[in-house]
Design a protein around this motif. Structure first.
Motif, mmCIF file in Angstrom:
data_model
loop_
_atom_site.group_PDB
_atom_site.id
_atom_site.type_symbol
_atom_site.label_atom_id
_atom_site.label_comp_id
_atom_site.label_asym_id
_atom_site.label_seq_id
_atom_site.Cartn_x
_atom_site.Cartn_y
_atom_site.Cartn_z
ATOM 1 N N ALA A 184 42.865 52.405 37.824
ATOM 2 C CA ALA A 184 43.210 53.450 38.785
ATOM 3 C C ALA A 184 42.253 53.360 39.979
ATOM 4 O O ALA A 184 41.035 53.415 39.795
ATOM 5 N N PRO A 185 42.769 53.222 41.198
ATOM 6 C CA PRO A 185 41.889 53.033 42.363
ATOM 7 C C PRO A 185 41.323 54.349 42.882
ATOM 8 O O PRO A 185 41.460 54.698 44.053
ATOM 9 N N SER A 186 40.681 55.077 41.987
ATOM 10 C CA SER A 186 40.156 56.398 42.318
ATOM 11 C C SER A 186 38.826 56.588 41.604
ATOM 12 O O SER A 186 38.667 56.151 40.454
ATOM 13 N N GLN A 187 37.880 57.220 42.285
ATOM 14 C CA GLN A 187 36.537 57.444 41.747
ATOM 15 C C GLN A 187 35.821 56.118 41.462
ATOM 16 O O GLN A 187 34.948 56.041 40.594
ATOM 17 N N VAL A 188 36.203 55.071 42.184
ATOM 18 C CA VAL A 188 35.594 53.755 42.033
ATOM 19 C C VAL A 188 35.380 53.142 43.414
ATOM 20 O O VAL A 188 35.913 53.620 44.420
ATOM 21 N N ASP A 189 34.629 52.063 43.442
ATOM 22 C CA ASP A 189 34.420 51.300 44.666
ATOM 23 C C ASP A 189 35.367 50.101 44.681
ATOM 24 O O ASP A 189 35.711 49.556 43.632
ATOM 25 N N TYR A 190 35.776 49.687 45.865
ATOM 26 C CA TYR A 190 36.663 48.527 45.994
ATOM 27 C C TYR A 190 36.108 47.317 45.260
ATOM 28 O O TYR A 190 36.839 46.612 44.545
ATOM 29 N N HIS A 191 34.819 47.069 45.390
ATOM 30 C CA HIS A 191 34.236 45.874 44.781
ATOM 31 C C HIS A 191 34.211 45.957 43.256
ATOM 32 O O HIS A 191 34.220 44.921 42.580
ATOM 33 N N ASP A 192 34.207 47.181 42.702
ATOM 34 C CA ASP A 192 34.314 47.321 41.252
ATOM 35 C C ASP A 192 35.702 46.875 40.771
ATOM 36 O O ASP A 192 35.830 46.158 39.775
ATOM 37 N N VAL A 193 36.736 47.321 41.471
ATOM 38 C CA VAL A 193 38.095 46.912 41.110
ATOM 39 C C VAL A 193 38.259 45.403 41.289
ATOM 40 O O VAL A 193 38.809 44.713 40.417
ATOM 41 N N LEU A 194 37.768 44.882 42.394
ATOM 42 C CA LEU A 194 37.883 43.452 42.669
ATOM 43 C C LEU A 194 37.188 42.640 41.580
ATOM 44 O O LEU A 194 37.727 41.616 41.119
ATOM 45 N N ARG A 195 36.036 43.088 41.139
ATOM 46 C CA ARG A 195 35.310 42.384 40.072
ATOM 47 C C ARG A 195 36.144 42.290 38.799
ATOM 48 O O ARG A 195 36.256 41.222 38.182
ATOM 49 N N VAL A 196 36.760 43.401 38.410
ATOM 50 C CA VAL A 196 37.546 43.418 37.185
ATOM 51 C C VAL A 196 38.769 42.517 37.319
ATOM 52 O O VAL A 196 39.108 41.751 36.405
ATOM 53 N N TRP A 197 39.452 42.580 38.456
ATOM 54 C CA TRP A 197 40.658 41.780 38.638
ATOM 55 C C TRP A 197 40.330 40.290 38.692
ATOM 56 O O TRP A 197 41.080 39.472 38.148
ATOM 57 N N ARG A 198 39.250 39.929 39.340
ATOM 58 C CA ARG A 198 38.881 38.512 39.378
ATOM 59 C C ARG A 198 38.548 37.995 37.982
ATOM 60 O O ARG A 198 38.918 36.872 37.616
ATOM 61 N N GLU A 199 37.848 38.801 37.200
ATOM 62 C CA GLU A 199 37.548 38.398 35.830
ATOM 63 C C GLU A 199 38.836 38.272 35.021
ATOM 64 O O GLU A 199 39.036 37.283 34.293
ATOM 65 N N ALA A 200 39.727 39.260 35.139
ATOM 66 C CA ALA A 200 40.986 39.215 34.408
ATOM 67 C C ALA A 200 41.830 38.013 34.815
ATOM 68 O O ALA A 200 42.533 37.420 33.978
ATOM 69 N N ASP A 201 41.761 37.640 36.069
ATOM 70 C CA ASP A 201 42.552 36.513 36.570
ATOM 71 C C ASP A 201 42.152 35.207 35.895
ATOM 72 O O ASP A 201 42.943 34.263 35.850
ATOM 73 N N SER A 202 40.950 35.163 35.358
ATOM 74 C CA SER A 202 40.457 33.940 34.716
ATOM 75 C C SER A 202 40.725 33.917 33.213
ATOM 76 O O SER A 202 40.354 32.949 32.536
ATOM 77 N N ILE A 203 41.365 34.965 32.674
ATOM 78 C CA ILE A 203 41.588 35.093 31.235
ATOM 79 C C ILE A 203 43.094 35.067 30.965
ATOM 80 O O ILE A 203 43.794 36.041 31.248
ATOM 81 N N PRO A 204 43.619 33.972 30.425
ATOM 82 C CA PRO A 204 45.077 33.839 30.270
ATOM 83 C C PRO A 204 45.725 34.930 29.419
ATOM 84 O O PRO A 204 46.900 35.252 29.626
ATOM 85 N N GLU A 205 44.974 35.496 28.455
ATOM 86 C CA GLU A 205 45.570 36.523 27.605
ATOM 87 C C GLU A 205 45.938 37.783 28.378
ATOM 88 O O GLU A 205 46.787 38.565 27.933
ATOM 89 N N ILE A 206 45.304 38.010 29.528
ATOM 90 C CA ILE A 206 45.653 39.132 30.396
ATOM 91 C C ILE A 206 46.659 38.614 31.420
ATOM 92 O O ILE A 206 46.316 37.821 32.297
ATOM 93 N N GLU A 207 47.903 39.052 31.299
ATOM 94 C CA GLU A 207 48.973 38.465 32.100
ATOM 95 C C GLU A 207 49.335 39.277 33.338
ATOM 96 O O GLU A 207 49.942 38.736 34.264
ATOM 97 N N HIS A 208 48.987 40.566 33.361
ATOM 98 C CA HIS A 208 49.371 41.388 34.510
ATOM 99 C C HIS A 208 48.308 42.443 34.757
ATOM 100 O O HIS A 208 47.512 42.781 33.863
ATOM 101 N N ALA A 209 48.292 42.973 35.984
ATOM 102 C CA ALA A 209 47.305 43.982 36.373
ATOM 103 C C ALA A 209 47.963 44.967 37.337
ATOM 104 O O ALA A 209 48.807 44.585 38.156
ATOM 105 N N TRP A 210 47.521 46.235 37.278
ATOM 106 C CA TRP A 210 48.216 47.326 37.967
ATOM 107 C C TRP A 210 47.229 48.301 38.596
ATOM 108 O O TRP A 210 46.116 48.490 38.106
ATOM 109 N N LEU A 211 47.701 48.953 39.661
ATOM 110 C CA LEU A 211 47.043 50.110 40.264
ATOM 111 C C LEU A 211 47.949 51.322 40.070
ATOM 112 O O LEU A 211 49.107 51.174 39.669
ATOM 113 N N PHE A 212 47.443 52.529 40.376
ATOM 114 C CA PHE A 212 48.355 53.667 40.437
ATOM 115 C C PHE A 212 48.536 54.101 41.884
ATOM 116 O O PHE A 212 47.913 53.555 42.792
ATOM 117 N N ASP A 213 49.435 55.063 42.109
ATOM 118 C CA ASP A 213 49.791 55.449 43.471
ATOM 119 C C ASP A 213 49.557 56.937 43.679
ATOM 120 O O ASP A 213 50.440 57.766 43.468
#
Length: 297
Positions: free
Chosen positions: A14-43
């Protein structure tokens, strides 16, 4: 769209109560792990939890940035509020993100915030947005899905005059990378929304928590599909499950219950703040063990 019985696991930040770079860190790490196939934000445009004056990022702008910084993850917004943006503008935004991502968008959309959620309601008044009743929200969602698909697929300008939407000379260019269009995921649980799901969705998402209710809603969706001559199996069942860092066993149990109930698209909601190496933790503690349990059955 190809449907498989193998569960597909993803994360939601959820892109709330966080910093942009925190979200980016998690997504970049997830992008390198094949078992994680998709990633989402809320609106949401303002916080719906935690500090009501805390930061909340606009989801589609952030999604485009994350698309540019990842290479493999399927990605999307779980789910876009149809109340926030004119559908033809949203179609343009989504096509842009699909292009930026190289064809990895899964287009999530829903009727919008529940009127019973006071912190969700305030963002409409704060941004000068109307908040219509549920009938208007669901009816306009159905028309939005029709218009968005046409803008993604039709080569000639068209007019559209519905009950809620009126377009003249509507045309989308450039088109999304994916053909015929990005998969459409619709989120919601009301019976009226499920009728829209039956008509328009490739995937249906429901928040987890009450798996018995989710099963009943899934059966109702089956019925609505049958009524319009659609194979219910053509709609992938998706569920959002909250992750507990302190009680991973409870999260694993919830995952197992969801899979047993026929939900094959599993979105794991990560609470902030995000621990270091959280994507690897999710993979080792939740995804791998759940996948092994499925393979053993």
């Amino acid at each position: 769209m190809t449907h498989t019985t193998r569960p597909r696991f993803g994360i939601m930040t959820a892109p709330s109560q966080v910093d942009y770079h925190d979200v980016l860190r998690v997504w970049r790490e997830a992008d390198s792990i094949p078992e994680i196939e998709h990633a989402w934000l809320f609106d949401h445009l303002m916080p719906i939890g935690g500090d009501p004056g805390g930061p909340t990022y606009e989801s589609w702008t952030l999604l485009s940035a994350l698309a540019a910084h990842t290479r493999r993850l399927r990605l999307g917004v779980l789910v876009t509020s149809n109340r926030f943006r004119p559908p033809a503008v949203l179609a343009k935004i989504a096509a842009t993100v699909d292009i930026v991502s190289g064809g990895r968008l899964e287009f999530g959309i829903g009727a919008g915030s529940r009127p019973s959620h006071p912190l969700a309601r305030r963002e409409y008044a704060a941004h000068g947005l109307p908040f219509h009743d549920s009938a208007h929200a669901v009816g306009s969602l159905a028309e939005a899905c029709t218009v968005i698909r046409r803008l993604w697929t039709e080569e000639e300008p068209f007019d559209f005059h519905g009950t809620y939407l009126h377009l003249t000379g509507a045309f989308g260019n450039p088109k999304p990378v994916q053909r015929p269009h990005p998969p459409i995921l619709i989120g919601g649980r009301s019976s009226s929304t499920l009728r829209v799901v039956a008509e328009h969705a490739d995937l249906w998402n429901i928040p987890g928590g009450d798996i018995d209710d989710a099963v009943r809603r899934s059966a109702l969706l089956d019925r609505y599909c049958t009524e319009i001559g659609r194979d219910p199996a053509s709609i992938t069942r998706s569920v959002l499950l909250p992750v507990s860092y302190g009680r991973p066993g409870a999260t694993r149990d919830a995952i197992g219950d969801a899979i047993d109930a026929g939900f094959r698209h599993i979105v794991l909601g990560l609470p902030a703040p995000y621990p270091a190496d959280v994507a690897r933790w999710v993979t080792d503690e939740l995804i791998s063990t759940s996948a092994e349990a499925v393979s053993d059955t």
